[in-house]
Design a protein around this motif. Structure first.
Motif, PDB file in Angstrom:
ATOM      1  N   ARG A 394       0.830  -1.207   0.000  1.00  0.00           N
ATOM      2  CA  ARG A 394       0.000   0.000   0.000  1.00  0.00           C
ATOM      3  C   ARG A 394       0.864   1.256   0.000  1.00  0.00           C
ATOM      4  O   ARG A 394       0.529   2.241  -0.662  1.00  0.00           O
ATOM      5  N   GLU A 395       1.956   1.246   0.721  1.00  0.00           N
ATOM      6  CA  GLU A 395       2.847   2.404   0.711  1.00  0.00           C
ATOM      7  C   GLU A 395       3.404   2.651  -0.688  1.00  0.00           C
ATOM      8  O   GLU A 395       3.574   3.797  -1.116  1.00  0.00           O
ATOM      9  N   LYS A 396       3.687   1.580  -1.407  1.00  0.00           N
ATOM     10  CA  LYS A 396       4.164   1.725  -2.779  1.00  0.00           C
ATOM     11  C   LYS A 396       3.067   2.295  -3.675  1.00  0.00           C
ATOM     12  O   LYS A 396       3.339   3.133  -4.550  1.00  0.00           O
ATOM     13  N   VAL A 397       1.830   1.861  -3.469  1.00  0.00           N
ATOM     14  CA  VAL A 397       0.698   2.419  -4.221  1.00  0.00           C
ATOM     15  C   VAL A 397       0.601   3.923  -3.985  1.00  0.00           C
ATOM     16  O   VAL A 397       0.429   4.705  -4.931  1.00  0.00           O
ATOM     17  N   LEU A 398       0.728   4.331  -2.727  1.00  0.00           N
ATOM     18  CA  LEU A 398       0.652   5.766  -2.408  1.00  0.00           C
ATOM     19  C   LEU A 398       1.810   6.528  -3.043  1.00  0.00           C
ATOM     20  O   LEU A 398       1.642   7.679  -3.471  1.00  0.00           O
ATOM     21  N   GLU A 399       2.958   5.916  -3.110  1.00  0.00           N
ATOM     22  CA  GLU A 399       4.119   6.546  -3.741  1.00  0.00           C
ATOM     23  C   GLU A 399       3.869   6.790  -5.232  1.00  0.00           C
ATOM     24  O   GLU A 399       4.335   7.785  -5.801  1.00  0.00           O
ATOM     25  N   LEU A 400       3.110   5.895  -5.864  1.00  0.00           N
ATOM     26  CA  LEU A 400       2.839   5.997  -7.297  1.00  0.00           C
ATOM     27  C   LEU A 400       1.674   6.932  -7.613  1.00  0.00           C
ATOM     28  O   LEU A 400       1.468   7.297  -8.773  1.00  0.00           O
ATOM     29  N   MET A 401       0.917   7.318  -6.611  1.00  0.00           N
ATOM     30  CA  MET A 401      -0.298   8.098  -6.833  1.00  0.00           C
ATOM     31  C   MET A 401      -0.100   9.342  -7.705  1.00  0.00           C
ATOM     32  O   MET A 401      -0.865   9.568  -8.651  1.00  0.00           O
ATOM     33  N   PRO A 402       0.915  10.195  -7.442  1.00  0.00           N
ATOM     34  CA  PRO A 402       1.059  11.385  -8.293  1.00  0.00           C
ATOM     35  C   PRO A 402       1.264  11.052  -9.762  1.00  0.00           C
ATOM     36  O   PRO A 402       0.876  11.833 -10.642  1.00  0.00           O
ATOM     37  N   ARG A 403       1.858   9.911 -10.063  1.00  0.00           N
ATOM     38  CA  ARG A 403       2.213   9.569 -11.433  1.00  0.00           C
ATOM     39  C   ARG A 403       1.007   9.223 -12.302  1.00  0.00           C
ATOM     40  O   ARG A 403       1.122   9.234 -13.535  1.00  0.00           O
TER      41      ARG A 403
END
Length: 443
Positions: A394-403
């Motif tokens: 989930r943290e990785k998903v949040l990291e990708l959110m802006p992209r």
């Protein structure tokens, strides 16, 4: 109050004067930007190729009236009056959204000979409606020919300098809708734009690309989230991170009711029969939620699916009519870990925005054949993932959110430090064009 019939005309006049004013302005401090290998020239096209197409927004009886989605430069109407980040965005409007955003690009040049790439502000998917639903349905092989004739007759040196290899455009439809074989008789679904030899050299940014043509590149479907500043983006990020995930998995979509075996039918069957599964030790209160989005009822109403997504750990993303889904990007915005059932749904599509080598870090892959024909239960796979691993994903998903989001035009300088889907699409186009020109030069 203006009548419905005058709304498209008023909207078009607004767009026309806005774009005319913006095009006449100098670049925003280009001398302070690192524009080496990043210069873009926006090709001036007659309004019949873009703005005039908006006047037909209610004239396709077999297609939804898209007039309500023109406000806010294609973002659509706000979901509610006090909203600053959420809009009823129609995916078809990406061509307008992209056009508006590229006017803010810091490295624009009025000199095409100094440009590293040339952007064609052609509203290809909107123009395609007359071939898909309108009076030219039997002339789909002609889609794009008028544009090509203009490019050849008006300043042909711009096109001929690199035979179109340095040009790119946005097409807000899957490539399959624009790749009907030329001269197919009787015509099947789609237009033939991407089959025209005249445009083989152009980079086409689509919602979904085919596997073989080099010139197509998939970019994210637009969601309803378009924050104007960093504060509002971080506020949403905090809400997503704090959200209590009470459901193991969620499917938001339609289909799955046919009698023939398919992945959506298997998902619905598993969800409907999941109440007997013991999850008392998992921390979840529900195994599976379904948001029925049949007949397009969710498309312009993000509240229907965003709240359930915020409450779910995993969002199931099965293919439908085509492999890709807008729901993939809605789920990422909600911090809901995507579960894919075939590579064409994302991994083989969005390499610029969701790097292929990172998929195991933020998503789960379950072959659809194993579910449909071999009896593999999705719930067993997901419940077998350790909690610590779920948190890391989930943290990785949040990291990708802006992209994968398209921030609002005119956004704050702080938010512009976060590269969004538009920024990455432009960077990818520039790099692809550079590589292609190098290949052509040695041939």
């Amino acid at each position: 109050m203006a009548s419905k019939s005058t709304i498209p005309i008023i909207t078009t006049l607004f767009f026309f004067f806005f774009f005319k004013f913006t095009f006449s302005q100098p670049n925003l401090e280009p001398d302070t930007q690192d524009c080496n290998n990043r210069w873009i020239h926006i090709r001036r096209l007659p309004p019949r190729f873009n703005l005039d197409l908006l006047t037909n927004c209610s004239e396709y009886p077999l297609y939804d009236d898209f007039c309500p989605y023109l406000p806010n430069h294609g973002l659509g109407q706000k979901t509610h009056n006090r909203s600053h980040s959420w809009y009823r965005t129609d995916p078809l409007m990406l061509e307008l959204i992209f056009h508006r955003r590229i006017l803010e690009y810091p490295c624009l040049t009025s000199d095409p000979t100094a440009a590293d790439a040339v952007f064609l502000p052609y509203y290809a998917a909107i123009d395609a409606l007359r071939y898909l639903y309108g009076p030219d349905v039997n002339s789909s092989s002609e889609h794009g020919l008028e544009l090509y004739q203009f490019l050849q007759n008006d300043a042909p040196e711009v096109w001929n300098r690199n035979a179109g290899h340095d040009h790119f455009l946005v097409m807000a439809r899957p490539a399959w809708d624009l790749s009907q074989p030329l001269y197919k008789d009787p015509p099947i679904w789609g237009t033939s734009f991407l089959e025209l030899p005249e445009f083989y050299n152009v980079t086409a940014l689509t919602f979904e690309s085919r596997a073989w043509p080099w010139q197509e590149q998939a970019i994210p479907h637009p969601t309803s989230f378009h924050p104007p500043n960093l504060r509002l983006f971080k506020s949403w990020l905090r809400r997503v991170r704090r959200s209590r995930r009470t459901a193991l998995m969620l499917f938001a979509g339609g289909g799955g009711v046919s009698s023939s075996p398919n992945i959506r039918r298997s998902i619905r069957s598993e969800c409907e029969n999941s109440t007997s599964i013991d999850i008392s030790s998992t921390g979840y209160t529900r195994v599976c939620d379904i948001v029925d989005c049949s007949n397009g009822i969710c498309e312009h109403d993000p509240v229907r699916y965003m709240r359930p997504m915020l409450q779910s750990s995993f969002c199931l993303q099965p293919p439908g009519d085509t492999p890709t889904r807008r729901s993939t990007f809605d789920g990422i915005l909600a911090g809901c870990i995507p579960v894919f059932f075939e590579d064409q749904s994302a991994k083989a599509q969005y390499g610029w925005h969701l790097p292929e080598e990172q998929y195991e870090e933020f998503s789960v892959f379950i072959p659809k054949e194993d579910v449909v024909f071999k009896g593999l239960r999705i719930v067993d796979v997901l419940m077998g993932i350790p909690r610590d691993e779920v948190r890391r994903m989930r943290e990785k998903v949040l990291e990708l959110m802006p992209r994968i989001m398209y921030r609002k035009h005119g956004s704050s300088l702080g938010l512009r430090t976060q590269k969004d889907a538009f920024d990455i699409a432009v960077e990818g186009s520039l790099q692809r064009i550079k590589s292609r020109l190098q290949e052509v030069s040695v041939q």
